[in-house]
Write a protein that holds these residues in place. Structure first.
Motif, short mmCIF file in Angstrom:
data_model
loop_
_atom_site.label_atom_id
_atom_site.label_comp_id
_atom_site.label_asym_id
_atom_site.label_seq_id
_atom_site.Cartn_x
_atom_site.Cartn_y
_atom_site.Cartn_z
N ILE A 40 0.84 -1.21 0.00
CA ILE A 40 0.00 0.00 0.00
C ILE A 40 0.87 1.26 0.00
CG2 ILE A 40 -1.61 1.38 1.38
CD1 ILE A 40 -3.04 -1.03 2.14
N ILE A 43 2.34 1.77 -3.40
CA ILE A 43 1.34 2.31 -4.31
C ILE A 43 1.16 3.82 -4.09
CG2 ILE A 43 -1.12 2.21 -4.93
CD1 ILE A 43 0.32 -0.28 -5.79
N GLU A 44 1.05 4.20 -2.80
CA GLU A 44 0.86 5.62 -2.48
C GLU A 44 2.02 6.46 -3.00
OE1 GLU A 44 -1.20 7.43 0.01
OE2 GLU A 44 -2.56 5.82 0.63
N LYS A 53 -3.20 7.73 -10.65
CA LYS A 53 -4.01 6.96 -9.69
C LYS A 53 -4.29 5.59 -10.28
CE LYS A 53 -5.07 9.46 -5.99
NZ LYS A 53 -4.75 8.95 -4.65
N PHE A 54 -3.96 4.56 -9.54
CA PHE A 54 -4.25 3.21 -10.00
C PHE A 54 -5.67 2.82 -9.62
CE2 PHE A 54 0.40 2.98 -8.94
CZ PHE A 54 0.85 2.93 -10.25
N THR A 55 -6.24 1.93 -10.42
CA THR A 55 -7.52 1.37 -10.00
C THR A 55 -7.23 0.12 -9.19
OG1 THR A 55 -7.69 -0.09 -11.92
CG2 THR A 55 -8.58 2.13 -12.15
N LEU A 56 -8.25 -0.32 -8.47
CA LEU A 56 -8.09 -1.51 -7.63
C LEU A 56 -7.66 -2.72 -8.47
CD1 LEU A 56 -8.44 -2.75 -4.80
CD2 LEU A 56 -10.82 -3.17 -5.37
N ILE A 59 -3.89 -2.83 -9.55
CA ILE A 59 -2.83 -3.20 -8.60
C ILE A 59 -2.98 -4.60 -8.04
CG2 ILE A 59 -1.80 -1.05 -7.82
CD1 ILE A 59 -3.99 -0.81 -5.81
#
Lengths: 78, 597
Positions: A40, A43-44, A53-56, A59
């Motif tokens: 996490i 990703i941040e 911004k990634f989508t769920l 990732i």
């Protein structure tokens, strides 16, 4: 700095390990502290660094650093 | 590279709660650290993922000087752990249990069209669950519970109607939060997560991706801010309580510099944006005082100048008497903080420092890491929010004594109250239990002596200014006697409040200088001092004591000092200078209510 080098910098920063060298085939298995939590954080940091911004679904499907790089490339080219 | 706990502690102090990435990194470092003996045992239980919370709480507690052993509850383990007395939670014997409840815990809601009574009984039923949980946890000896309330979610199935009908989920969450507050036991503190979320904004608070991936109840960005609120409550439990707000004056309580612009020239105009902002800030401070926060001023100013706006500027919302301690001088502020702690008889660790000048903040941070120093923004419109964000006065509870305490700490006000109780002023002075020490100037006090002589304007007979060097020379001359007067009473230690320079001129003892701090007027200190002047004159075998009053704009106060002590006027020159004389033999000994040491 290319995407791989930038990712390397972020990985080194998050895991506080200057010796980390990323290859396309690097996976969570290869880095001791790479667990769901540090994921996490990664990703941040990556989202902030590249202003994306990634989508769920993006990732959750990642298998290795190579796929990470491809994903960032694709997001940046959009 | 392994960081020691004290290094982490030092680093965490300088990080603001919203620098979450930095905090997480430190938290990771602290985790690897073999902890020194823990000051406190904290258990964290909840329904969501607790790993980050536990990791970050540990490091933020270090910021408050607390080393904690933390028990991390199982995922979705509240019911399992609380209601099983043999669970690992009970074995751990925590001093504090943090219950991170979440809106997602609630699975059943009122149905559409339920009556108000039905909704209320539903609330009661849910409330009983919390009561029961707290009862159970309270079986752990001495355990305090920090209960998170519910952050109401973004989803509103009924849309705006969620606030229009009593049976909606949104109303249900809100009522449940209120029910928790109503039911809370003495050893329960409700942590207002709903407020924290609203400050962040719920779009930012909830990070849906992290929830689905990792069951994080709220965004990682908030982790430092949230843990800080919990950590502070734990610090309070450990007795680390902030009681006193120390404020600067110029550009903090008003705009501009009072010494330059005068008491009426400073910016406090309610009809101008800037003035209004300062007044809003003053109003907020006053409300803090009314809820029991002790107020103090530390300002680099002459005392008289600093006080003037409170007396003369009608826009001022804060009054002089709202402050329990008021220090205006040219000392560095770190020293003044110590002086104020002495005066108020509280520890410097209970201070919160608010000053617009970053240099002053730096010096206080450097010498007093235990003081909470507010990062004051340049924008005065944000003063109130800066204090709110730091939430230094998050007390565990508030008592009537807290409210009366501000009064009793307001030494001046307290003295006034005392004054009302006594019809006879002498009786009042007696009740003050004053003690004094009069003696020759000690080298250590040279600075204070010089300061008092050069800064006193009102109680100053001749307004002679001397440098520290000159004063130092006088102390080694047989023709001079330099006296200092210390005073304390049951409320305060004033330190040196009066300085006297006597000069032997053949058979006369001349009062070259006599100054006194106005804080101790009308306490007969001057009578006590006169006794000592006579004593010195006798030692010198002088026949007469002579004194002068040289009038200035500011020293009318002492125009009658000498005649009131029994001196006779012998000469007045055309500048208004009056010369007085008094026979040593006939000088009367004054009785005072001050006990001498």
């Amino acid at each position: 700095m290319n995407i791989k080098e930038t990712l390397e910098k972020i990985f080194r920063d998050v895991f506080e390990d200057e010796d980390i060298i990323l290859t396309e085939s690097t996976t969570a298995e290869d880095i001791e502290d790479w667990d769901s939590l540090t994921h996490i954080q990664l990703i941040e940091e990556i989202e902030q660094e590249f202003k994306i911004k990634f989508t769920l679904q993006e990732i959750t499907g990642l298998k290795n650093v190579g796929e990470f790089i491809t994903l960032v490339e694709r997001k940046l080219s959009n | 590279m392994k960081m020691q706990e004290h290094e982490i502690e030092k680093k965490i102090r300088s990080i603001s709660a919203d620098q979450y990435m930095e905090i997480i990194k430190l938290a990771r470092a602290a985790k690897k650290n073999s902890a020194k003996k823990a000051d406190i045992k904290v258990a964290v239980i909840g329904t969501c993922s607790l790993q980050y919370f536990v990791m970050v709480l540990k490091v933020i507690l270090l910021k408050y000087g607390i080393s904690a052993e933390i028990y991390e509850g199982q995922y979705d383990g509240i019911n399992m752990e609380v209601f099983d007395r043999a669970s690992a939670l009970y074995c751990f014997q925590p001093d504090v249990v943090i219950v991170l409840s979440d809106y997602r815990d609630i699975k059943e809601f009122p149905s559409l069209f339920d009556t108000n009574d039905a909704v209320d009984s539903y609330i009661k039923k849910n409330g009983e669950y919390y009561s029961e949980m707290w009862d159970r946890l309270s079986e752990i000896k001495g355990c305090h519970i920090l209960q998170a309330n519910l952050v109401t979610p973004v989803e509103r199935v009924l849309g705006n109607l969620e606030s229009g009908v009593y049976y909606s989920r949104r109303i249900f969450y809100q009522l449940l939060n209120i029910e928790m507050t109503k039911r809370k036991r003495k050893n329960v503190t409700i942590i207002d997560m709903e407020y924290l979320a609203s400050i962040a904004g719920k779009d930012k608070w909830f990070d849906r991706k992290s929830y689905f991936m990792n069951k994080l109840p709220f965004s990682l960005e908030q982790i430092g801010i949230v843990c800080d609120v919990f950590a502070q409550q734990i610090a309070e439990l450990k007795g680390k309580i902030k009681k006193c707000l120390v404020l600067d004056l110029d550009n903090t309580l008003w705009g501009g510099v009072v010494a330059d612009e005068g008491p009426l020239g400073i910016q406090t105009d309610p009809n101008q944006a800037e003035g209004e902002a300062y007044l809003e800030f003053q109003k907020y401070i006053l409300e803090l005082k009314n809820r029991g926060v002790i107020l103090g001023v530390i300002s680099k100013n002459d005392y008289e100048t600093a006080k003037e706006p409170f007396d003369k500027n009608e826009n001022m919302i804060l009054k002089y008497d709202d402050f329990s301690a008021f220090i205006a001088n040219w000392e560095n502020k770190a020293k003044n903080i110590e002086a104020m702690a002495n005066e108020l008889n509280i520890g410097t660790d209970s201070f919160v420092f608010f000053d617009d000048n970053p240099a002053e903040r730096e010096i206080v941070k450097m010498y007093h890491p235990e003081v909470t120093v507010i990062e004051v923004p340049e924008n005065i419109a944000e003063y109130v929010t800066a204090l709110e964000r730091a939430h230094p006065f998050d007390w565990l509870n508030i008592t009537k004594e807290d409210i009366s305490r501000t009064e009793s700490y307001v030494s001046n006000s307290a003295r006034k109250t005392l004054q009302i109780q006594f019809k006879d002023y002498q009786e009042y002075l007696k009740a003050l239990e004053m003690e004094s020490e009069v003696g020759p100037l000690d080298k250590n006090n040279l600075e204070r002596f010089t300061q008092l002589i050069n800064k006193s304007n009102q109680f100053n007979l001749r307004t002679q200014r001397y440098s520290e060097g000159t004063i130092s020379q006088m102390t080694s001359s047989p023709d001079y006697r330099l006296l200092t007067v210390k005073l304390s009473d049951k409320f305060s230690k004033f330190g040196i409040i009066s300085c006297i320079i006597l000069k032997k001129e053949e058979s006369e003892c001349f009062i070259d200088t006599w100054v006194m701090s106005c804080r101790v007027l009308k306490r007969d200190v001057e009578k006590l001092v006169f006794n000592h002047i006579v004593k010195e004159a006798v030692n010198w075998k002088c026949e007469r004591i002579t004194g002068e009053y040289i009038p200035t704009v500011k020293n009318k106060l002492v125009k009658n000092l000498l005649p009131e002590l029994g001196f006779e006027l012998i000469e007045t020159d055309d500048t208004g200078k009056e010369r007085y004389s008094c026979s040593v033999e006939l000088a009367k000994y004054n009785k005072t209510m001050i006990k001498e040491r």
